[in-house]
Motif scaffolding. Structure first.
Motif, short mmCIF file in Angstrom:
data_model
loop_
_atom_site.label_atom_id
_atom_site.label_comp_id
_atom_site.label_asym_id
_atom_site.label_seq_id
_atom_site.Cartn_x
_atom_site.Cartn_y
_atom_site.Cartn_z
N UNK A 273 -0.77 6.26 4.76
CA UNK A 273 -1.04 5.11 5.61
C UNK A 273 -2.29 4.33 5.17
N UNK A 274 -3.03 4.87 4.22
CA UNK A 274 -4.25 4.19 3.77
C UNK A 274 -3.98 2.78 3.24
N UNK A 275 -2.90 2.55 2.47
CA UNK A 275 -2.68 1.18 1.99
C UNK A 275 -2.55 0.17 3.12
N UNK A 276 -1.94 0.56 4.22
CA UNK A 276 -1.81 -0.41 5.31
C UNK A 276 -3.15 -0.71 5.95
N UNK A 277 -3.98 0.33 6.14
CA UNK A 277 -5.30 0.05 6.69
C UNK A 277 -6.11 -0.81 5.72
N UNK A 278 -5.98 -0.53 4.42
CA UNK A 278 -6.69 -1.34 3.43
C UNK A 278 -6.23 -2.80 3.50
N UNK A 279 -4.95 -3.02 3.78
CA UNK A 279 -4.45 -4.39 3.91
C UNK A 279 -5.10 -5.11 5.09
N UNK A 280 -5.23 -4.41 6.22
CA UNK A 280 -5.92 -4.99 7.37
C UNK A 280 -7.40 -5.22 7.06
#
Length: 473
Positions: A273-280
């Motif tokens: 899920x880290x890529x999605x948080x990085x996107x935010x």
């Protein structure tokens, strides 16, 4: 998969009184000649529907487990297809960053106090006579009624997060009815729910170190910081800036510091899920493409706030919460100073502060009973931190063995980050062979086929969040 309904007493102290429905599912083994019994599952939460879990987990268990068990799931009392409860609110009136009480920019909790008081009022007014009896002890008693309805002498069980607490309570109430029990991502079973929530502030702060290292390794692409310390500093600076000047997402609306922290909390459960948080993080800091966003899922016939209603019914109905508002204010201030990543949300006030006392004392989990429990845990689990798992280990004594993984995902039974915990649990379920002592290992080295960017399909912990497809802890 076949489904049915089991009727159980609303109040086990009055077994001849009103009855409520428990929806149950079963996926039978394809090898009845090898069948040992049933393997029961819970999705966590409290407040995560679990009727679908047999189908889900059938995609991940090895053949030697699937051959030996019928996989069983059920929506716990009050939830989903099982006589659902409600607080009488629509989904937009139970936003994640309010249900999880993120304090104001300066640590003020007055808005949280108002929200908690009003939500408690609505739940108690709209939940009917079912709400007060939606507790972990009663859900464990329901599990035993399900066992009886299925015609089983004993059950095996594997679940994580809140499901581990439920399993421990069942093992205490019905020790002679347990076969092979795997409890993953545990908390101290003899603590209060307020103490478990307060652990989040440390847990999500420690877990942020994993994200910071991951982001720093990709600094040239993500631009979130050249080293872990810089990533952390940029996160805290951005949270403060958003409190002063929110950034508008085209679908989610204004994103302030509390909303931003809630996005981290929702995406900390698994490295995938880290890529999605990085996107935010990147969108809110630099601009660019807006991350995905959508409304929470809705099940026809189930109230929009059902999961929140069950979350509160259980956490407020299991143990008594502190009533001293000034005490919450002091606890939040101390926690914010030590663990600023969540800003004191874990220690903050919940609707339970305005809830009646529980209808019965919580079940105390002890070391009395068969030695048939295997605990799994990761060192940096954000939602059920390691200290709480050690509390579970102490409570169970020689009834349990524990396998710890040097990782930070929420749960050690992780087909997409395999380790000795995954293999140890499968071996125990299939053969009954449990480690002779507690074990520690690191995750297996990644392979060329290891997933890197997609959301883990197997995740079954905790209730859904306003960030689509995420689960809480």
């Amino acid at each position: 998969m076949r489904c049915t309904t089991v009727q159980v007493p609303l109040d086990y102290r009055a077994p001849a009184g009103r009855r409520i429905d428990i929806a149950v599912s079963r996926l039978s083994t394809a090898k009845p000649g090898l069948r040992r019994g049933v393997l029961v599952h819970n999705g966590g939460g409290p407040g995560v529907p679990s009727l679908h879990l047999p189908e889900l987990w059938s995609n991940y268990y090895p053949r030697e487990v699937l051959d030996r068990y019928d996989l069983v799931g059920f929506d716990p009392r009050g939830l989903g297809r099982s006589t659902p409860v409600t607080c009488g609110r629509t989904a937009d009136r139970v936003p994640h960053e309010r249900v999880i009480p993120f304090p104001g920019p300066d640590g003020a909790i007055e808005a949280n106090v108002r929200f908690a008081r009003e939500l408690a009022r609505d739940c108690l007014a709209n939940g009917g006579d079912v709400l007060r009896h939606v507790t972990t002890a009663n859900t464990a008693r329901d599990m035993d009624r399900v066992r009886i309805a299925l015609g089983e002498r004993r059950i095996s069980y594997r679940s994580a997060s809140y499901g581990s607490y439920l399993g421990a309570v069942y093992s205490e109430l019905f020790p002679e009815r347990t076969d092979r029990i795997v409890l993953d991502a545990s908390s101290d079973p003899n603590g209060t729910w307020h103490e478990r929530w307060a652990e989040w502030d440390r847990g999500f702060d420690v877990r942020f170190g994993d994200f910071a290292s991951w982001a720093a390794e990709r600094a040239a692409v993500l631009g979130l910081g050249d080293d872990p310390a810089a990533v952390r500093a940029n996160y805290l600076e951005l949270a403060e800036r958003l409190d002063r000047s929110p950034v508008t997402h085209p679908l989610a609306g204004p994103v302030d510091g509390a909303f931003f922290r809630s996005i981290w909390q929702s995406n900390a459960y698994h490295t995938l899920q880290f890529p999605e948080f990085a996107a935010w993080f990147g969108f809110l800091r630099h601009g660019g493409p807006a991350p995905r966003w959508g409304p929470p899922p809705v099940t026809p016939g189930v109230p929009e706030d059902n999961e929140v209603a069950v979350l509160l019914a259980v956490t407020c109905g299991d143990t008594r919460a502190p009533r001293d508002i000034a005490g919450y204010r002091r606890e939040v201030a101390a926690s914010r100073a030590r663990f600023p990543i969540l800003g004191g949300a874990g220690a903050n006030i919940q609707p339970c502060a305005f809830w009646p006392d529980p209808v019965e004392k919580p079940v105390r989990v002890t070391d009395r009973g068969p030695s048939d429990i295997l605990l799994l845990q990761t060192l940096r689990d954000p939602a059920t931190p390691y200290a709480g798992a050690l509390g579970m280990r102490r409570a169970l004594g020689d009834r349990a063995r524990m396998i710890t993984v040097d990782g930070g995902n929420h749960g050690g039974y992780d087909p997409e980050a395999p380790s000795c915990a995954l293999r140890g649990a499968d071996r125990f379920l299939a053969t009954g062979i449990r480690p002779s002592r507690d074990l520690f290992c690191r995750p297996d080295p990644p392979t060329a086929s290891s997933p890197t960017t997609h959301e883990p399909a197997f995740r079954v912990s905790e209730r859904r969040r306003r960030v689509p497809g995420r689960a809480g802890g």
